[in-house]
Design a protein around this motif. Sequence first.
Motif, short mmCIF file in Angstrom:
data_model
loop_
_atom_site.label_atom_id
_atom_site.label_comp_id
_atom_site.label_asym_id
_atom_site.label_seq_id
_atom_site.Cartn_x
_atom_site.Cartn_y
_atom_site.Cartn_z
N ALA A 383 0.59 -1.10 0.32
CA ALA A 383 -0.09 -0.26 0.09
C ALA A 383 0.50 0.50 0.16
O ALA A 383 0.67 2.39 -0.71
CB ALA A 383 -0.90 -0.01 1.11
N TYR A 485 -6.85 7.89 -3.94
CA TYR A 485 -6.19 6.15 -3.44
C TYR A 485 -4.97 6.34 -2.68
O TYR A 485 -5.45 4.56 -2.44
CB TYR A 485 -5.39 6.45 -5.07
CG TYR A 485 -4.59 5.26 -5.35
CD1 TYR A 485 -5.36 4.04 -6.24
CD2 TYR A 485 -2.93 4.93 -5.16
CE1 TYR A 485 -4.48 2.61 -6.66
CE2 TYR A 485 -2.58 3.05 -5.01
CZ TYR A 485 -3.77 2.53 -5.72
OH TYR A 485 -2.90 0.88 -5.88
N GLU A 488 -7.22 5.48 0.31
CA GLU A 488 -8.01 4.07 0.33
C GLU A 488 -7.12 3.17 1.07
O GLU A 488 -7.20 1.95 1.19
CB GLU A 488 -8.63 4.08 -0.95
CG GLU A 488 -9.86 5.12 -1.24
CD GLU A 488 -10.55 5.28 -2.99
OE1 GLU A 488 -11.10 5.30 -3.00
OE2 GLU A 488 -9.56 4.47 -3.54
N SER A 489 -5.87 3.31 0.44
CA SER A 489 -4.91 2.21 0.39
C SER A 489 -4.08 1.63 1.88
O SER A 489 -3.97 0.64 1.70
CB SER A 489 -3.97 2.66 -0.37
OG SER A 489 -4.20 2.76 -1.88
N GLU A 550 -6.07 -1.77 -8.66
CA GLU A 550 -7.32 -0.24 -8.01
C GLU A 550 -7.87 -0.97 -7.33
O GLU A 550 -8.03 -1.82 -6.45
CB GLU A 550 -7.89 -1.56 -10.01
CG GLU A 550 -9.04 -0.79 -9.50
CD GLU A 550 -9.12 0.40 -10.39
OE1 GLU A 550 -9.06 1.84 -9.60
OE2 GLU A 550 -8.52 1.10 -11.35
N THR A 551 -8.59 0.12 -7.15
CA THR A 551 -9.53 0.48 -5.63
C THR A 551 -10.89 0.45 -5.67
O THR A 551 -11.40 1.01 -4.82
CB THR A 551 -8.65 1.40 -4.16
OG1 THR A 551 -8.63 2.79 -5.22
CG2 THR A 551 -7.03 1.19 -4.40
N ARG A 554 -14.00 -1.02 -5.00
CA ARG A 554 -13.69 -1.89 -3.50
C ARG A 554 -14.80 -1.10 -2.14
O ARG A 554 -14.15 0.21 -1.88
CB ARG A 554 -12.89 -2.51 -3.73
CG ARG A 554 -11.93 -2.98 -4.66
CD ARG A 554 -12.95 -4.21 -4.86
NE ARG A 554 -12.08 -4.90 -6.17
CZ ARG A 554 -11.31 -5.87 -6.65
NH1 ARG A 554 -10.79 -6.33 -5.26
NH2 ARG A 554 -10.86 -6.61 -7.28
N LEU A 556 -14.17 -0.60 0.99
CA LEU A 556 -12.35 -0.18 2.46
C LEU A 556 -11.42 -1.69 2.82
O LEU A 556 -10.41 -1.51 3.06
CB LEU A 556 -12.84 0.84 3.28
CG LEU A 556 -12.60 1.92 2.17
CD1 LEU A 556 -12.86 3.70 3.19
CD2 LEU A 556 -11.89 3.22 1.76
N LEU A 559 -10.30 -3.88 0.44
CA LEU A 559 -8.46 -3.99 -0.24
C LEU A 559 -7.57 -4.81 0.38
O LEU A 559 -6.36 -4.55 0.41
CB LEU A 559 -8.38 -2.54 -0.18
CG LEU A 559 -9.99 -1.52 -0.49
CD1 LEU A 559 -8.95 -0.09 -0.76
CD2 LEU A 559 -9.25 -1.65 -1.85
#
Length: 606
Positions: A383, A485, A488-489, A550-551, A554, A556, A559
């Motif tokens: 991430a 991004y 979210e990661s 790719e997020t 999705r 959270l 992930l």
Amino acid sequence: MANEKPPFNGVKGAGPEGETDKIDVKDERSSGASSPDRLQEATLWERQRDPYLGKSERDVIVDLEGLIQRYDLHDLKDELTRGARYAYDRDDTDRLNPTEHEIHWIAKEKSPAFKDKWAQTKTMYFVACKYLYSILCGSAAIVQGMDQTAVNGAQLFYFEDFNITNSWIQGLVNGAPYLCSVLIGCWTSPVLNKYFGRRGTIWISCFVSVASGAWQGATFGTWQLFASRFVGGFAIGAKSSTTPAYAAECSPPRIRGALGSQWQMWTAFGIMLGFVASVAFYGVSAEGYSGLNWRLMLASTSVPPIIVCCMTFFAPESPRWLMSQGRYRQAFSSLCRLRHCRLHAARDLYDIHIRLMLENELKPKTAWARATQLFAVPRNRRAAQSAFFVMYMQQFCGVNVIAYYSSQIFINAGFGERQALLASMGTGIINWLFAIPGILTIDTKGRFSFYIPETSTARIGCVATGIYLFMVGYSPGMGPVPFTYSAESFPLAVRDTGMAFATATCWGFNFLLALTWPPLEEAFTSQGAFCWYAAWNLFGFVFTWFCLPETKARPLEELDAVFNIRTRDHVKYHLIKTPFIGKGHVSNDLADVAQIIEGRDMKGHV
């Protein structure tokens, strides 16, 4: 299989701290063994998806009673009890005996209609304005954007007034705010937030912006100008880390994503205002007062933060921050201002509470432990790799060369000073307008226009067109995507630390770009310098396609599976699936990887 999930019936990240997608809430929560047994059986992954898993409604009420006792909320007991029951099960609202007013807003919240989605309170419009991000948070973004580009026109004059001829010193002065951001600003944000709250941090950072802008307008030497701009970087780092979090914590789940993606759009609006200020003050002069025009350009950056400082006194504090400080009564009052009915406020109060408890359980207790977990755990490390790369590419795509130096670039292409400033203002307008729609990113063009002879009018047109096309491509793509991004990661346990590192990465490379462009252009000419960033765009395109997970679309909580895929397996999958390169048919050893990447369930459905 690698992505097989345990049975789950619950509210998937319901409430202010997650998504609002619904699944049947009753059976698994309240059936089977006693609550302690169910809680012990629930895995950490399941509890992140549904913090109510393993609890009955009675367990929730008992927990709430303890909360009421601890924070002396006895006068709110009936309201909070109804809210907690609503948080536990959002489908069966009849058991709450709602009033007509509550029935109206329950229906509005569940309605898929676009107009109902944006039906919010006046206070919510103040914090998160309809369609236009937030009045408060959008204004803070404008402050940041204007700080970035007022220097674009001003440098045409202060380099001459202060006799700054060394290209490295020119870059150092222009990049001073971002040097401060990466060294100090980003890292002081958690401390300021802890002791002063979201509003307090925004107020302090904007006050520093006011002082910095006024100081820049009154400088009398190179190193004082550097110092005044360096101080401004403290505000940029703290503000950019805090303001999006404040908006997200105040916003209802249905519009949080839309609001979060607007930070870059209003930063772009501020960038445009910086260019407008350069054009507006270009011809201003006063006898016996040197450089009045560029001083006003820089000092104009003090105006927007004055407005934001005043606005913070009328905005509610983040309910989540208040609750993290044990100020539950004030948090409920804040939520009542931000929601249409007190039932929704009570529901969100309990939902934030239970998620804060889970977060405290998951989060490493020391800064060192959080930093270690960020890089020691493979899932977190991937991430971090992805977030840091998109932040890096946001800068090394070359965009801030245009933000800081477009006026000089246009002059080098044959424009006059006033025409160069007007052309630069055009880049700001395009940057803002094309940050609004989510259009497909186009490739950068026009990088080789400097090879056209200087005497040709085509040279001027091609350079301007190339820069404008670049801004059209950047604004809906590399502009807003990296911050979204990155947020979210990272998993919940290291999200704050991960975002601090990611933000510092962004501002660090921003500083390097501002510092190195003048000597880079001096050494390799304009076309050579642009080719350098064109090469990085090509590298970024390839790396993004093959290596970045790719997020999109999705939750959270899902992930973890995405970022648990090894990078080399991710590359193998995309090599096979890329047209004209791979066969398109994934082998058995990559079947699990394909299932996760493609978002398919156990039956093969997407």
